[in-house]
Write an enzyme that holds these catalytic residues in place. Structure first.
Site, short mmCIF file in Angstrom:
data_model
loop_
_atom_site.label_atom_id
_atom_site.label_comp_id
_atom_site.label_asym_id
_atom_site.label_seq_id
_atom_site.Cartn_x
_atom_site.Cartn_y
_atom_site.Cartn_z
N ASP A 191 0.86 -1.16 0.00
CA ASP A 191 0.00 0.00 0.00
C ASP A 191 0.91 1.23 0.00
O ASP A 191 2.12 1.11 0.27
CB ASP A 191 -0.89 -0.03 1.24
CG ASP A 191 -1.74 1.21 1.37
OD1 ASP A 191 -2.36 1.63 0.37
OD2 ASP A 191 -1.78 1.79 2.47
N CYS A 192 0.35 2.40 -0.28
CA CYS A 192 1.17 3.62 -0.29
C CYS A 192 0.93 4.47 0.96
O CYS A 192 1.79 4.57 1.82
CB CYS A 192 0.88 4.43 -1.56
SG CYS A 192 1.97 5.86 -1.80
N ASP A 193 -0.27 5.06 1.07
CA ASP A 193 -0.56 5.96 2.19
C ASP A 193 -0.51 5.24 3.53
O ASP A 193 -1.21 4.24 3.73
CB ASP A 193 -1.95 6.59 2.00
CG ASP A 193 -1.98 7.56 0.84
OD1 ASP A 193 -1.23 8.54 0.87
OD2 ASP A 193 -2.77 7.34 -0.10
N ASP B 257 -1.80 -0.98 6.00
CA ASP B 257 -1.96 -0.35 7.31
C ASP B 257 -3.42 -0.09 7.65
O ASP B 257 -3.70 0.47 8.71
CB ASP B 257 -1.20 0.98 7.35
CG ASP B 257 -1.89 2.07 6.53
OD1 ASP B 257 -2.07 3.18 7.05
OD2 ASP B 257 -2.26 1.80 5.37
#
Length: 235
Positions: free
Chosen positions: A30-32, A187
């Site tokens: 994931d990024c954010d 997350d």
């Protein structure tokens, strides 16, 4: 952001063991909130902008509500709480404000750069955010050189958002790796659910105390290469 109003952590849990049953051949990030430390920053911008329309909300509440889903769900929830429609300019203006905040203040998650540099498996990023937001986040934090254009996947490109597993399945297919051999690092609750629904070994970065999902807790990104190097099921 790009998070859903249903993104709430489970109430109580215990640390789950390493549940891998197949060797890991690729990693989907994931990024954010996983590679870039954007959640508080983006949701602070959201809260400040929403206040201009008369909606007061603590940043902590925005984080509980919107981490993990898509912008359209977030805006729909804001409109429900306000009891009226927001102007058509709200979403593009919010994105511009978030982009400006990212350019001035966004940082990588601690250890992200070193972890990516040391990882010896193919990896990619798969985010619910639009492509330009993903690229900006990675560029500002100097993580973009780790990802070629064909290793950046956006839900906006395929029309399915987490917790739907199809973004992760699309990424795995593009990498040429079976889902059971792709590790997901997430997350948020929607991201965790997407990883599990895709049949992928899933790592919950900064997992809340008391989770019950069959995932592996990951406290620090720096620990990931060592964990992946262990034989499956070794804990």
């Amino acid at each position: 952001m790009d998070r859903s109003s249903t993104a709430q952590a489970p109430p109580s849990l215990v640390r789950s063991p390493d549940t891998r049953v197949a060797p890991i051949e690729a990693v989907i990030f994931d990024c954010d909130g996983t590679l870039v430390d954007s959640e508080v920053l983006a949701n602070t911008v959201l809260v400040e902008y929403a206040a201009e329309f008369g909606l007061r909300m603590p940043v902590a509440e925005a984080l509980r509500r919107y981490v993990g889903g898509r912008m359209a769900d977030c805006v729909a929830d804001l409109e429900r709480r306000l009891g009226r429609r927001l102007p058509a300019s709200f979403t593009p203006q919010l994105r511009e404000r978030i982009a400006a905040a990212f350019r001035s203040s966004l940082k990588p998650v601690a250890g992200a750069r070193e972890m990516l540099a040391s990882l010896r498996l193919p990896f990619c990023v798969a985010s619910s955010g639009p492509p330009d937001k993903i690229r900006l986040s990675l560029e500002v934090t100097r993580l973009l050189p780790f990802f070629t254009p064909d290793r950046i996947f956006s839900a906006y490109d395929i029309g399915f958002w987490k917790p739907d597993p199809r973004l992760f399945l699309h990424a795995a297919q593009s990498l040429g790796v079976a889902p059971k051999n792709c590790a997901v690092v997430e997350d948020s609750v929607p991201g965790i659910r997407a990883g599990l629904a895709a049949g992928m070994p899933t790592f919950w970065f900064r997992a809340p105390a008391g989770f019950t999902e069959p995932v592996t807790a990951l406290a620090r990104l720096a620990d990931l290469p060592g964990i992946l190097a262990q034989p499956a099921g070794s804990g």
